[in-house]
Design an enzyme around this catalytic site. Structure first.
Site, PDB file in Angstrom:
ATOM      1  CG  ASP A   1     -14.026 -14.020   3.917  1.00  0.00           C
ATOM      2  OD1 ASP A   1     -14.454 -13.274   4.832  1.00  0.00           O
ATOM      3  OD2 ASP A   1     -14.769 -14.786   3.269  1.00  0.00           O
TER       4      ASP A   1
ATOM      5  CB  CYS B   1     -15.829 -16.338   6.179  1.00  0.00           C
ATOM      6  SG  CYS B   1     -16.718 -17.851   6.590  1.00  0.00           S
TER       7      CYS B   1
ATOM      8  CB  THR C   1     -21.877 -18.602   6.719  1.00  0.00           C
ATOM      9  OG1 THR C   1     -20.839 -19.410   6.151  1.00  0.00           O
ATOM     10  CG2 THR C   1     -22.760 -17.998   5.629  1.00  0.00           C
TER      11      THR C   1
ATOM     12  N   GLY D   1     -17.555 -21.853   5.770  1.00  0.00           N
ATOM     13  CA  GLY D   1     -16.430 -22.111   4.873  1.00  0.00           C
ATOM     14  C   GLY D   1     -15.105 -22.164   5.619  1.00  0.00           C
TER      15      GLY D   1
ATOM     16  CG  HIS E   1     -18.958 -31.632  26.147  1.00  0.00           C
ATOM     17  ND1 HIS E   1     -20.258 -32.047  26.063  1.00  0.00           N
ATOM     18  CD2 HIS E   1     -18.777 -31.274  27.442  1.00  0.00           C
ATOM     19  CE1 HIS E   1     -20.841 -31.952  27.250  1.00  0.00           C
ATOM     20  NE2 HIS E   1     -19.950 -31.472  28.105  1.00  0.00           N
TER      21      HIS E   1
ATOM     22  CG  HIS F   1     -16.550 -34.858  27.070  1.00  0.00           C
ATOM     23  ND1 HIS F   1     -17.692 -35.070  26.331  1.00  0.00           N
ATOM     24  CD2 HIS F   1     -16.963 -34.539  28.316  1.00  0.00           C
ATOM     25  CE1 HIS F   1     -18.749 -34.875  27.086  1.00  0.00           C
ATOM     26  NE2 HIS F   1     -18.339 -34.549  28.302  1.00  0.00           N
TER      27      HIS F   1
END
Length: 156
Positions: free
Chosen positions: A8, A65, A67, A70, A98, A133
């Protein structure tokens, strides 16, 4: 490797830097936008990258973005996607080895260019180890297909 990348407005500058690094490393890059720092909605770009990866047109994806959260939430709504926010090398290594994560999400506010390049390198070079896994990733896939029914069947 074919890599889809998107961001973004808050992640635009870091995306552009990572895109150049990917090309330098010899990868084929599909840029799913955004093309500048004007305000846009991150789910649009998360969806575009996720569909590239889930459709098999790209091997892996990268989303940026503010953080990384989102983008991760939005991308994980697309079946077949295992997007993971990782902020250190160990997390990236484990999410690939994993969880077979196929999209890495990064937060531009918390990850500088040098750190992001290192995280991206580990994301692209770490193989999925399979074994126990693989069984767990199969259960994630079953949840996508069957919703909560898959978890209920496991408990019975």
């Amino acid at each position: 490797m074919k890599i889809a990348i998107g961001a973004d407005h808050a992640g635009f500058a870091l995306k552009e830097s990572l895109k150049r690094k990917l090309v330098e490393w010899g990868h084929e890059v599909t840029d799913c936008g955004t093309g500048g720092d004007e305000a846009v909605d991150y789910p649009d770009f998360a969806s575009a990258v996720a569909r590239e990866v889930s459709g098999g047109r790209s091997d892996r994806g990268v989303l940026v973005c503010t953080t990384g959260v989102g983008m991760s939430i939005a991308a994980n709504k697309v079946p077949g996607i295992r997007a993971a926010l990782a902020v250190n090398l160990d997390e990236v290594f484990l999410t690939r080895s994993h969880n077979d994560a196929n999209i890495l999400t990064l937060g531009s506010r918390y990850t500088n260019e040098g750190e992001a390049e290192k995280l991206l390198d580990v994301f692209l070079t770490t193989p999925f180890v399979g074994g126990r896994h693989a069984r767990r990733v199969e259960k994630i896939t079953a949840l996508e297909k069957n919703g909560s029914d898959a978890a209920a069947q496991d408990e019975s």
